[in-house]
Design an enzyme around this catalytic site. Structure first.
Site, PDB file in Angstrom:
ATOM      1  N   CYS A  89       5.296 -15.971   3.534  1.00  0.00           N
ATOM      2  CA  CYS A  89       5.024 -14.753   4.300  1.00  0.00           C
ATOM      3  C   CYS A  89       4.060 -13.795   3.602  1.00  0.00           C
ATOM      4  O   CYS A  89       3.494 -12.917   4.249  1.00  0.00           O
ATOM      5  CB  CYS A  89       6.330 -14.018   4.589  1.00  0.00           C
ATOM      6  N   HIS A 383       3.928 -11.215  13.349  1.00  0.00           N
ATOM      7  CA  HIS A 383       3.906 -11.617  11.934  1.00  0.00           C
ATOM      8  C   HIS A 383       3.260 -12.988  11.777  1.00  0.00           C
ATOM      9  O   HIS A 383       3.947 -13.987  11.537  1.00  0.00           O
ATOM     10  CB  HIS A 383       5.340 -11.614  11.411  1.00  0.00           C
ATOM     11  N   CYS A 413       9.151  -9.446   2.194  1.00  0.00           N
ATOM     12  CA  CYS A 413      10.062 -10.502   1.758  1.00  0.00           C
ATOM     13  C   CYS A 413       9.351 -11.830   1.977  1.00  0.00           C
ATOM     14  O   CYS A 413       8.455 -11.937   2.824  1.00  0.00           O
ATOM     15  CB  CYS A 413      11.383 -10.449   2.520  1.00  0.00           C
TER      16      CYS A 413
END
Length: 430
Positions: A89, A383, A413
């Site tokens: 991520c 995202h 995160c």
């Protein structure tokens, strides 16, 4: 002594919510469209770049080392090297961190960095049984062997492997990212109403920012092959409310969980690119400055509670720079899940967590809600995992451009149990 690294300019595509089919653009297409608009307004040519560094998690089979493909398509020429980074991520943030390290060490002066992702185009693969059957078929010699190989085909061989779903599941602890969100929600007692309320706030803030034109300077419209036009993030829901969110069923812990598609980040396609420069490059090209990267930090946590990674990375970053959370003017904490954002806030405010997990004498304190994701986040905007880190820094820099010296933080995160954080100083302090 390390050199200073300035944020010069940046651009991103609209973030496009994945529907029920592959999206209109590949990851390389998205990065090229953002990059062309960005480079077209610079006083230097693409060939003047020292490097191209991009984050990408699920590149298509024909997009190996996608940074090199994008660089060449943008006209950098053969001499400008490029490489792709992958930190789940935070891949986009890692690209910027890698560029920062190169420039601060004097090994580069002008770098195009960022990330791109077409999550809707994540490859669908054959399973291992099918792969072995195909291998036997290709090795077969003569009609007899081929017929025997063909006879070995079973229905189970045709079961596809969805790489996106596999990628969103941690192979070490055997949990999906959504299940880890359920774990941290349970740990800190964060219920369904709190999660849905935060999700609603994200949509409302993003919708208000769109209406006020706060994303206008960072988004470059893109056009599809069918004359489709995309001018803004299309996942923002102006019509949602708590009642609608409450009707959504749990996705990751049925039927008892609280994490739903409505209080989770969206599966999204998008790209975000940023130009970083040294002091020498700023002077040579007389470049305007949006902000300055001050430092970055990374931390590891239990993969089953990966959502708490920002707490640890931020604590390290603030300690290294002798800062407190109250010194931060604006914080962009990626909204992987509402539960994860709220859990980070609870952990920052917890004296027990500070002592037992962070090794601190006192809790850093939760971030002021008005300064945390004031224009919405990934629950509303989306995202695209390879691009999000770069989007956070780009938006942070643009938000702070009229506040020289103000400090901003971007943190995420990271699947696999990590956290990343980057500190920037706003405005032209060159």
């Amino acid at each position: 002594m390390s050199g200073r690294v300035f944020i010069i300019d940046g651009a991103r595509t609209p973030f496009l919510k994945a529907r029920d089919e592959p999206g209109p653009f590949s990851a390389a297409d998205l990065a090229v469209m953002a990059g062309r608009a960005l480079l077209a307004r610079q006083p230097f040519a693409a060939e003047d770049l020292d490097e191209v560094i991009l984050g990408c998690v699920i590149a298509a089979p024909d997009e190996a080392n996608i940074a090199r493909i994008v660089g060449l398509r943008l006209g950098t020429g053969f001499a400008v090297p490029a490489h792709t980074v992958q930190r789940n991520c935070a891949s986009g943030l890692q690209a910027l961190a890698s560029a920062y390290d190169r420039i601060s060490a004097g090994r580069a002066h002008l770098v195009l960095a960022g990330g791109t992702e077409a999550m809707s185009r994540a490859p669908i693969q054959w399973n291992m049984a099918m792969s072995r059957w195909l291998a036997r078929l290709y090795r077969a010699k003569g009609p007899g062997q081929r017929l025997r190989s063909l006879a070995g085909l079973r229905p189970g061989h045709l079961k596809p492997v969805f790489s996106l779903l596999r990628g969103l599941r941690d192979p070490v602890v055997g949990l999906s990212m959504g299940q880890t969100a359920e774990i941290v929600a349970h740990r800190f007692g964060i219920g369904r109403l709190a999660q849905d309320s935060y999700a609603l706030q994200s949509h409302q803030r993003a919708a208000r920012a769109q209406a006020d034109g706060l994303f206008k300077d960072e988004i470059e419209p893109i056009y599809g092959s069918q004359a489709d036009y995309y001018g803004q993030d299309n996942g923002v829901r102006t019509d949602t409310d708590l009642e609608k969110l409450a009707r959504l069923r749990p996705v990751f812990d049925r039927p008892f969980g609280d994490v739903t598609s409505g209080n989770s980040s969206q599966i999204t396609d998008g790209a975000a690119l940023v130009v970083l420069a040294s002091t020498a490059a700023v002077k040579r090209w007389r470049l305007p400055v949006l902000g300055e990267i001050v430092d970055h930090a990374w931390a590891g946590v239990d993969p089953a509670q990966m959502g708490l990674g920002p707490v640890h990375a931020t604590a390290r970053l603030l300690a290294a720079n002798r800062l407190a959370i109250g010194d931060l003017h604006h914080v962009e904490l990626n909204e992987a899940f509402s539960a994860q954002v709220l859990a980070c806030q609870a952990a920052w405010a917890s004296p027990t967590y500070a002592r037992d997990e962070l090794g601190l004498e006192a809790a850093p304190g939760a971030i002021d809600g008005a300064r945390l994701n004031p224009h919405g986040g990934a629950v509303a905007i989306g995202h695209p995992v390879g691009a999000t880190g770069a989007r956070l820094i780009l938006h942070l820099a643009r938000s702070l451009k009229d506040a020289p010296g103000a400090l901003g933080l971007a943190t995420l995160c990271i699947g696999g149990g990590q956290g990343g954080a980057m500190l920037i100083r706003g405005g032209d302090t060159s």
